[in-house]
Scaffold this motif. Structure first.
Motif, PDB file in Angstrom:
ATOM      1  N   ASP A  15      -7.983 -41.764  -4.982  1.00  0.00           N
ATOM      2  CA  ASP A  15      -7.077 -42.841  -5.810  1.00  0.00           C
ATOM      3  C   ASP A  15      -5.779 -42.336  -5.319  1.00  0.00           C
ATOM      4  OD1 ASP A  15      -9.004 -44.215  -7.465  1.00  0.00           O
ATOM      5  OD2 ASP A  15      -8.587 -42.864  -9.242  1.00  0.00           O
ATOM      6  N   ARG A  20      -1.578 -48.286 -10.899  1.00  0.00           N
ATOM      7  CA  ARG A  20      -1.494 -48.621  -9.570  1.00  0.00           C
ATOM      8  C   ARG A  20      -0.442 -49.433  -9.292  1.00  0.00           C
ATOM      9  NH1 ARG A  20      -6.386 -47.038  -6.476  1.00  0.00           N
ATOM     10  NH2 ARG A  20      -7.903 -46.948  -7.973  1.00  0.00           N
ATOM     11  N   TYR A  79     -13.008 -37.969  -4.065  1.00  0.00           N
ATOM     12  CA  TYR A  79     -14.117 -39.132  -5.334  1.00  0.00           C
ATOM     13  C   TYR A  79     -13.761 -37.982  -6.782  1.00  0.00           C
ATOM     14  CZ  TYR A  79     -14.501 -41.567  -1.453  1.00  0.00           C
ATOM     15  OH  TYR A  79     -13.935 -42.636  -0.169  1.00  0.00           O
ATOM     16  N   ILE A 127      -5.219 -46.306 -13.113  1.00  0.00           N
ATOM     17  CA  ILE A 127      -5.573 -44.859 -12.881  1.00  0.00           C
ATOM     18  C   ILE A 127      -5.186 -43.669 -14.492  1.00  0.00           C
ATOM     19  CG2 ILE A 127      -5.020 -43.088 -11.112  1.00  0.00           C
ATOM     20  CD1 ILE A 127      -4.347 -45.300  -8.771  1.00  0.00           C
ATOM     21  N   GLU A 130      -6.052 -43.092  -1.295  1.00  0.00           N
ATOM     22  CA  GLU A 130      -5.284 -44.749  -1.241  1.00  0.00           C
ATOM     23  C   GLU A 130      -3.514 -45.639  -1.392  1.00  0.00           C
ATOM     24  OE1 GLU A 130      -7.550 -48.764  -3.721  1.00  0.00           O
ATOM     25  OE2 GLU A 130      -8.565 -46.605  -4.280  1.00  0.00           O
ATOM     26  N   LYS A 174      -9.174 -49.174   1.330  1.00  0.00           N
ATOM     27  CA  LYS A 174     -10.833 -48.956   0.637  1.00  0.00           C
ATOM     28  C   LYS A 174     -11.279 -48.581   1.872  1.00  0.00           C
ATOM     29  CE  LYS A 174     -10.968 -50.036  -4.561  1.00  0.00           C
ATOM     30  NZ  LYS A 174     -11.145 -48.878  -4.884  1.00  0.00           N
ATOM     31  N   MET A 215      -6.654 -39.314 -12.840  1.00  0.00           N
ATOM     32  CA  MET A 215      -6.760 -39.629 -11.585  1.00  0.00           C
ATOM     33  C   MET A 215      -7.342 -39.408 -10.367  1.00  0.00           C
ATOM     34  SD  MET A 215      -3.227 -40.362  -8.858  1.00  0.00           S
ATOM     35  CE  MET A 215      -2.443 -42.410  -9.542  1.00  0.00           C
ATOM     36  N   LYS A 216      -8.038 -39.572 -10.033  1.00  0.00           N
ATOM     37  CA  LYS A 216      -9.054 -38.467  -8.590  1.00  0.00           C
ATOM     38  C   LYS A 216      -7.766 -38.436  -7.282  1.00  0.00           C
ATOM     39  CE  LYS A 216     -12.461 -40.982 -10.206  1.00  0.00           C
ATOM     40  NZ  LYS A 216     -14.258 -42.196 -10.118  1.00  0.00           N
ATOM     41  N   ASP A 242      -9.615 -54.054  -7.006  1.00  0.00           N
ATOM     42  CA  ASP A 242      -8.928 -53.235  -8.154  1.00  0.00           C
ATOM     43  C   ASP A 242      -7.953 -53.009  -9.282  1.00  0.00           C
ATOM     44  OD1 ASP A 242      -9.680 -51.290  -9.721  1.00  0.00           O
ATOM     45  OD2 ASP A 242      -9.253 -49.316  -8.256  1.00  0.00           O
TER      46      ASP A 242
END
Length: 185
Positions: free
Chosen positions: A5, A99, A89, A181, A8, A77, A1-2, A177
């Motif tokens: 993310d 998610r 990112y 993740i 978000e 986003k 997972m970034k 999306d």
């Protein structure tokens, strides 16, 4: 997972929370409108103290928070692009989760909190309201509005718990999306 993310998900959950709290703002707007009606029917009650500015402010506050909550929820986003640095990112964590699962958990928790916080006051006010109606005593308009908005809160909370999976899938698809993740690719 970034890291982006995580931002978000957190922003979307905040938007959902704000949508749930808008019910309280609706209660305030209804109470202010009830005061305005009483002031018009009984001008000596508030003398020269006008209630219209308070009604305008409470409605404007409600509209602003609803729009802000919808913006956070539906345009996540876009917000993440402004909040995150380029390194966010690329930076990865070792978390692996859907998610939709996070959204589902957040919806269940918010729904339960909404029901638990509202139910005791609702039960007391509903009992008082029923007693007054059965005794042919005029009811207080504010209490009637409270009972109605509390019932709406409870219904929304129960709906959020029961349909959390469907709502979570919908939230995942809002931004196009619905991927998993993962920290490892």
């Amino acid at each position: 997972m970034k890291k982006s993310d995580i931002y978000e998900i957190a922003i979307k959950v905040l938007g959902l929370y704000l949508l749930f709290t808008c019910i309280d703002l609706l209660t305030a707007a209804l109470a202010t409108s009830a005061l305005l009606i009483h002031a018009k029917q009984n001008p000596e009650m508030f003398e020269s103290f006008g209630q219209t500015p308070f009604l305008i402010l409470s409605i404007a506050n409600l509209v602003f928070v609803v729009l802000f909550a919808l913006f956070l929820t539906l345009k996540t986003k876009t917000i993440v692009k402004f909040v995150c640095k380029p390194s966010d990112y690329e930076e990865r964590s070792m978390l692996s989760v859907d998610r939709e699962l996070i959204y589902e958990i957040a919806l269940v928790l918010m729904g339960l909190i909404l029901v638990v916080w509202t139910l005791p006051d609702f039960a007391i006010k509903l009992k008082e309201h029923i007693t007054l109606v059965q005794s042919d005593v005029p009811t207080n308009e504010y209490d009637t509005n409270f009972v109605i908005t509390a019932a709406i809160k409870i219904a929304l909370g129960i709906t959020a718990v029961i349909y959390s999976k469907s709502l979570a899938v919908g939230l995942g698809k809002v931004n196009g999306d619905s991927s998993r993740i993962t920290g490892v690719e």
